[in-house]
Motif scaffolding. Structure first.
Motif, PDB file in Angstrom:
ATOM      1  N   GLY A   1      19.744 -39.889 -88.008  1.00 21.76           N
ATOM      2  CA  GLY A   1      19.777 -38.486 -87.648  1.00 21.76           C
ATOM      3  C   GLY A   1      18.445 -37.838 -87.975  1.00 21.76           C
ATOM      4  O   GLY A   1      17.416 -38.501 -88.109  1.00 21.76           O
ATOM      5  N   SER A   2      18.456 -36.523 -88.113  1.00 22.78           N
ATOM      6  CA  SER A   2      17.211 -35.807 -88.406  1.00 22.78           C
ATOM      7  C   SER A   2      17.507 -34.564 -89.226  1.00 22.78           C
ATOM      8  O   SER A   2      18.639 -34.070 -89.266  1.00 22.78           O
ATOM      9  CB  SER A   2      16.493 -35.408 -87.111  1.00 22.78           C
ATOM     10  N   GLN A   3      16.471 -34.075 -89.906  1.00 18.25           N
ATOM     11  CA  GLN A   3      16.552 -32.831 -90.658  1.00 18.25           C
ATOM     12  C   GLN A   3      15.269 -32.047 -90.413  1.00 18.25           C
ATOM     13  O   GLN A   3      14.169 -32.542 -90.641  1.00 18.25           O
ATOM     14  CB  GLN A   3      16.716 -33.114 -92.154  1.00 18.25           C
ATOM     15  N   ILE A   4      15.420 -30.818 -89.939  1.00 19.15           N
ATOM     16  CA  ILE A   4      14.285 -29.935 -89.698  1.00 19.15           C
ATOM     17  C   ILE A   4      14.332 -28.808 -90.724  1.00 19.15           C
ATOM     18  O   ILE A   4      15.351 -28.128 -90.855  1.00 19.15           O
ATOM     19  CB  ILE A   4      14.308 -29.358 -88.275  1.00 19.15           C
ATOM     20  N   THR A   5      13.243 -28.631 -91.458  1.00 22.60           N
ATOM     21  CA  THR A   5      13.141 -27.572 -92.461  1.00 22.60           C
ATOM     22  C   THR A   5      12.104 -26.562 -91.995  1.00 22.60           C
ATOM     23  O   THR A   5      10.942 -26.926 -91.753  1.00 22.60           O
ATOM     24  CB  THR A   5      12.743 -28.131 -93.830  1.00 22.60           C
ATOM     25  N   ALA A   6      12.515 -25.311 -91.858  1.00 26.89           N
ATOM     26  CA  ALA A   6      11.627 -24.235 -91.431  1.00 26.89           C
ATOM     27  C   ALA A   6      11.377 -23.289 -92.594  1.00 26.89           C
ATOM     28  O   ALA A   6      12.300 -22.953 -93.338  1.00 26.89           O
ATOM     29  CB  ALA A   6      12.243 -23.475 -90.253  1.00 26.89           C
ATOM     30  N   PHE A   7      10.137 -22.852 -92.753  1.00 20.10           N
ATOM     31  CA  PHE A   7       9.791 -21.950 -93.849  1.00 20.10           C
ATOM     32  C   PHE A   7       8.532 -21.165 -93.487  1.00 20.10           C
ATOM     33  O   PHE A   7       7.761 -21.563 -92.604  1.00 20.10           O
ATOM     34  CB  PHE A   7       9.569 -22.726 -95.151  1.00 20.10           C
ATOM     35  N   SER A   8       8.335 -20.044 -94.175  1.00 16.99           N
ATOM     36  CA  SER A   8       7.129 -19.226 -94.003  1.00 16.99           C
ATOM     37  C   SER A   8       6.045 -19.720 -94.947  1.00 16.99           C
ATOM     38  O   SER A   8       6.318 -20.074 -96.100  1.00 16.99           O
ATOM     39  CB  SER A   8       7.434 -17.755 -94.293  1.00 16.99           C
ATOM     40  N   LEU A   9       4.823 -19.722 -94.474  1.00 19.27           N
ATOM     41  CA  LEU A   9       3.723 -20.245 -95.287  1.00 19.27           C
ATOM     42  C   LEU A   9       3.488 -19.411 -96.535  1.00 19.27           C
ATOM     43  O   LEU A   9       3.094 -19.940 -97.571  1.00 19.27           O
ATOM     44  CB  LEU A   9       2.446 -20.307 -94.446  1.00 19.27           C
ATOM     45  N   TYR A  10       3.728 -18.098 -96.465  1.00 16.60           N
ATOM     46  CA  TYR A  10       3.454 -17.270 -97.635  1.00 16.60           C
ATOM     47  C   TYR A  10       4.455 -17.505 -98.762  1.00 16.60           C
ATOM     48  O   TYR A  10       4.232 -17.065 -99.891  1.00 16.60           O
ATOM     49  CB  TYR A  10       3.424 -15.785 -97.250  1.00 16.60           C
ATOM     50  N   LYS A  11       5.552 -18.219 -98.483  1.00 15.99           N
ATOM     51  CA  LYS A  11       6.539 -18.527 -99.517  1.00 15.99           C
ATOM     52  C   LYS A  11       6.280 -19.865-100.205  1.00 15.99           C
ATOM     53  O   LYS A  11       7.050 -20.265-101.075  1.00 15.99           O
ATOM     54  CB  LYS A  11       7.945 -18.518 -98.920  1.00 15.99           C
ATOM     55  N   ILE A  12       5.200 -20.539 -99.827  1.00 21.38           N
ATOM     56  CA  ILE A  12       4.858 -21.809-100.479  1.00 21.38           C
ATOM     57  C   ILE A  12       4.420 -21.537-101.915  1.00 21.38           C
ATOM     58  O   ILE A  12       3.566 -20.690-102.170  1.00 21.38           O
ATOM     59  CB  ILE A  12       3.755 -22.537 -99.695  1.00 21.38           C
ATOM     60  N   GLN A  13       4.993 -22.277-102.860  1.00 18.50           N
ATOM     61  CA  GLN A  13       4.644 -22.132-104.265  1.00 18.50           C
ATOM     62  C   GLN A  13       3.467 -23.017-104.657  1.00 18.50           C
ATOM     63  O   GLN A  13       2.642 -22.645-105.491  1.00 18.50           O
ATOM     64  CB  GLN A  13       5.849 -22.495-105.141  1.00 18.50           C
ATOM     65  N   GLN A  14       3.395 -24.182-104.063  1.00 22.68           N
ATOM     66  CA  GLN A  14       2.329 -25.127-104.381  1.00 22.68           C
ATOM     67  C   GLN A  14       2.178 -26.093-103.218  1.00 22.68           C
ATOM     68  O   GLN A  14       3.158 -26.480-102.585  1.00 22.68           O
ATOM     69  CB  GLN A  14       2.666 -25.886-105.668  1.00 22.68           C
ATOM     70  N   VAL A  15       0.957 -26.489-102.957  1.00 24.25           N
ATOM     71  CA  VAL A  15       0.696 -27.463-101.906  1.00 24.25           C
ATOM     72  C   VAL A  15      -0.274 -28.508-102.459  1.00 24.25           C
ATOM     73  O   VAL A  15      -1.225 -28.175-103.166  1.00 24.25           O
ATOM     74  CB  VAL A  15       0.145 -26.784-100.636  1.00 24.25           C
ATOM     75  N   GLN A  16      -0.006 -29.773-102.159  1.00 20.31           N
ATOM     76  CA  GLN A  16      -0.767 -30.858-102.772  1.00 20.31           C
ATOM     77  C   GLN A  16      -1.166 -31.883-101.722  1.00 20.31           C
ATOM     78  O   GLN A  16      -0.396 -32.211-100.820  1.00 20.31           O
ATOM     79  CB  GLN A  16       0.070 -31.525-103.871  1.00 20.31           C
ATOM     80  N   ARG A  17      -2.370 -32.412-101.870  1.00 23.25           N
ATOM     81  CA  ARG A  17      -2.894 -33.433-100.963  1.00 23.25           C
ATOM     82  C   ARG A  17      -3.143 -34.708-101.767  1.00 23.25           C
ATOM     83  O   ARG A  17      -3.805 -34.684-102.800  1.00 23.25           O
ATOM     84  CB  ARG A  17      -4.193 -32.944-100.338  1.00 23.25           C
ATOM     85  N   THR A  18      -2.576 -35.833-101.306  1.00 30.19           N
ATOM     86  CA  THR A  18      -2.794 -37.111-101.966  1.00 30.19           C
ATOM     87  C   THR A  18      -3.384 -38.100-100.965  1.00 30.19           C
ATOM     88  O   THR A  18      -3.077 -38.045 -99.768  1.00 30.19           O
ATOM     89  CB  THR A  18      -1.486 -37.684-102.539  1.00 30.19           C
ATOM     90  N   GLN A  19      -4.214 -39.015-101.516  1.00 26.99           N
ATOM     91  CA  GLN A  19      -4.924 -39.947-100.628  1.00 26.99           C
ATOM     92  C   GLN A  19      -5.260 -41.217-101.402  1.00 26.99           C
ATOM     93  O   GLN A  19      -5.952 -41.177-102.419  1.00 26.99           O
ATOM     94  CB  GLN A  19      -6.203 -39.291-100.092  1.00 26.99           C
ATOM     95  N   THR A  20      -4.758 -42.341-100.944  1.00 23.62           N
ATOM     96  CA  THR A  20      -5.101 -43.628-101.533  1.00 23.62           C
ATOM     97  C   THR A  20      -6.409 -44.130-100.920  1.00 23.62           C
ATOM     98  O   THR A  20      -6.860 -43.610 -99.881  1.00 23.62           O
ATOM     99  CB  THR A  20      -3.992 -44.650-101.271  1.00 23.62           C
ATOM    100  N   PRO A  21      -7.057 -45.129-101.542  1.00 20.93           N
ATOM    101  CA  PRO A  21      -8.298 -45.656-100.957  1.00 20.93           C
ATOM    102  C   PRO A  21      -8.133 -46.143 -99.520  1.00 20.93           C
ATOM    103  O   PRO A  21      -9.010 -45.922 -98.671  1.00 20.93           O
ATOM    104  CB  PRO A  21      -8.660 -46.810-101.901  1.00 20.93           C
ATOM    105  N   MET A  22      -6.998 -46.811 -99.236  1.00 21.56           N
ATOM    106  CA  MET A  22      -6.754 -47.268 -97.873  1.00 21.56           C
ATOM    107  C   MET A  22      -6.603 -46.091 -96.912  1.00 21.56           C
ATOM    108  O   MET A  22      -7.139 -46.114 -95.791  1.00 21.56           O
ATOM    109  CB  MET A  22      -5.498 -48.144 -97.832  1.00 21.56           C
ATOM    110  N   MET A  23      -5.873 -45.066 -97.345  1.00 21.08           N
ATOM    111  CA  MET A  23      -5.692 -43.876 -96.502  1.00 21.08           C
ATOM    112  C   MET A  23      -7.025 -43.169 -96.278  1.00 21.08           C
ATOM    113  O   MET A  23      -7.299 -42.663 -95.183  1.00 21.08           O
ATOM    114  CB  MET A  23      -4.675 -42.934 -97.144  1.00 21.08           C
TER     115      MET A  23
END
Length: 503
Positions: free
Chosen positions: A435-457
């Protein structure tokens, strides 16, 4: 009971309220306690002899304790209503005193359980800013008294209107037609879509050996004897096992359907002045209200059963990880089983006009598929096959091929379900398997945003995005790094520049 408004004397509920307390604690026990005693139940089934005798004693004792506790709870339940507040005393072992000022009341819900109708009694609930801990419920009071209390509170708030915050609406409840209603046969489908059977299987897993042995002894063998009169011995055994399995599946599905009907019977959805209200319930017509500006995110789910039935579940997510979230723990505004038209209608009410079928989701990179298939399916499959060959079990290439085929299919489904889209103000994240799950939200309600990257990525120009909302976390792996950086910059800009109240 009709004199309960503006009375400084402590008052009691109608004796009929004991019926409410008995049913209330039974439902609470089934909902919150039955999983805790599941291991005890399994041990009882598999180890105890004379099950009928001891089971009857156990159920009788448990029923008596629930009734006694309900009676004591009723005897200790007191309330009084002054000119500006409601005061409630309750509890048996843990005494509670709740004081609720009229100015803090957000909504007044009047529900009529079927067992109160002959006595013209109702349940009157004062909802204080959506907080479950500060909510005051008065079950089993006269309908005229409940209406009079509601009018008294409304009049008080009208008089205090200049002093009330704009975030606290003064007009609370109006008579109106529902946006839509759900038929009970539709509500029953929600029972088929729920995961109760999976939860039961997880709880029973440690006792699987005892359960299998008990099932064979008590059910399979007697059925084999019966079936042997009509079919050969080998077929009788297979038929007996199939009968027991189907009976268990039917039992758990029946319990799940009954639970959904108890919760969402005659479901009705209302919308007025930016506030959603649902009315549902079999034993009690329970009301729940939610201001749309308090919605942190909207989840649209469709599991494999929902995919087959062409039905969706929409959940309005609220704060979880704060003192406000603790107040809302255990409460969620759910629209349980919607068809495509109802889903679009409900989503537009809760959010904004948006065609859910036309969202241009950005897919993740195919490296996610290759990595997961290689690490979790190909390498383990080849290793197990090599070990079997080393110990003289032969080469099981057909089993390996079947194993890898299933793994590739599951990895491909997971890979295809991932997606993200943002229009600069709002964002949509899609996940799932079958199945699937769609989550909708407003950007101004984001509490924290994180970017991760491995050497391969990093070498492939990819990164993973993790989003922390007040209602939980979202993660989208293996996106183009430039897209992740752009999303983070826009999200930070929206959070810093917006003066909207995210709560």
């Amino acid at each position: 009971m009709n004199n309960c408004v503006s009375s400084h004397a402590w008052q009691k509920l109608s004796p009929v309220a004991m019926v409410y307390f008995v049913l209330h604690f039974i439902v609470r026990f089934v909902k919150d306690g039955i999983m805790n005693i599941a291991p005890v139940f399994v041990v009882f089934i598999t180890q105890v002899e004379r099950k009928l005798f001891w089971g009857t004693i156990g159920i009788t004792v448990l029923g008596a304790l629930l009734v006694i506790y309900s009676v004591l709870y009723y005897l200790n339940f007191r309330f009084k209503v002054s000119d500006h507040e409601v005061i409630l005393k309750k509890g048996v072992f843990k005494k509670e005193r709740i004081t609720l000022n009229f100015a803090k009341i957000q909504n007044i819900n009047i529900a009529v359980p079927f067992y109160f109708q002959p006595f013209k009694l109702v349940n009157c609930t004062f909802d204080a800013a959506g907080s479950a801990k500060q909510e005051v419920g008065l079950p089993g009071i006269a309908e005229t008294a409940a209406i009079l209390m509601r009018e008294t509170v409304f009049n008080y708030k009208q008089q205090q209107a200049p002093l009330v915050s704009a975030a606290e609406p003064v007009t609370l409840e109006v008579d109106e037609l529902p946006i839509f209603s759900l038929k009970n046969k539709e509500v029953a489908k929600f029972g088929l879509m729920s995961s109760m059977m999976a939860v039961v299987l997880v709880v029973a897993a440690p006792f699987s050996e005892h359960i299998v042995r008990f099932t064979k002894q008590e059910f399979v063998k007697p059925l084999v004897v019966i079936y042997q009169q009509f079919v050969p011995n080998a077929a009788a055994g297979a038929l007996a096992i199939a009968t027991v399995v189907l009976a268990l599946v039917a039992f758990f599905l029946s319990v799940s359907i009954l639970g959904s009907l108890l919760r969402f019977y005659n479901y009705q959805l209302y919308f007025s002045d930016g506030k959603l209200k649902r009315v549902a319930g079999l034993l009690e017509r329970h009301q729940m209200s939610l201001n749309t500006n308090k919605i942190q995110a909207i989840e649209v789910k469709q599991n494999w059963v929902g995919l087959f039935l062409k039905r969706f579940t929409l959940s309005c997510k609220q704060v979880e990880n704060s003192q406000y979230g603790q107040a809302k723990k255990g409460q969620s505004f759910i629209m349980p089983v919607l068809n495509s038209q109802q889903l679009q209608q409900a989503f537009d009410l809760c959010w904004q006009p948006c065609d859910l079928k036309a969202i241009p989701f950005v897919p993740i990179h195919s490296q996610y598929l290759r990595k997961n298939f290689t690490l979790f399916w190909l390498l383990p499959g080849v290793l197990v096959t090599a070990l079997l060959y080393f110990f003289g079990a032969g080469l099981h290439w057909i089993l390996l091929l079947e194993f890898l085929t299933v793994g590739l299919l599951l990895c491909w489904l997971r890979y295809k379900r991932y997606g993200i889209y943002s229009d600069g103000e709002h964002a949509f994240v899609r996940t799932g398997l079958i199945g699937s799950q769609i989550t909708a939200f407003s950007l101004y309600k984001i509490q924290q945003v994180q970017r991760t990257q491995t050497p391969m990525m990093k070498r492939l120009g990819l990164a993973s995005l993790q989003i922390q909302l007040a209602c939980g976390k979202l993660k989208v792996p293996y996106l183009p790094a430039c897209l992740v950086n752009q999303f983070i910059n826009i999200a930070l800009y929206q959070a810093e520049s917006s003066d909207k109240n995210w709560l």
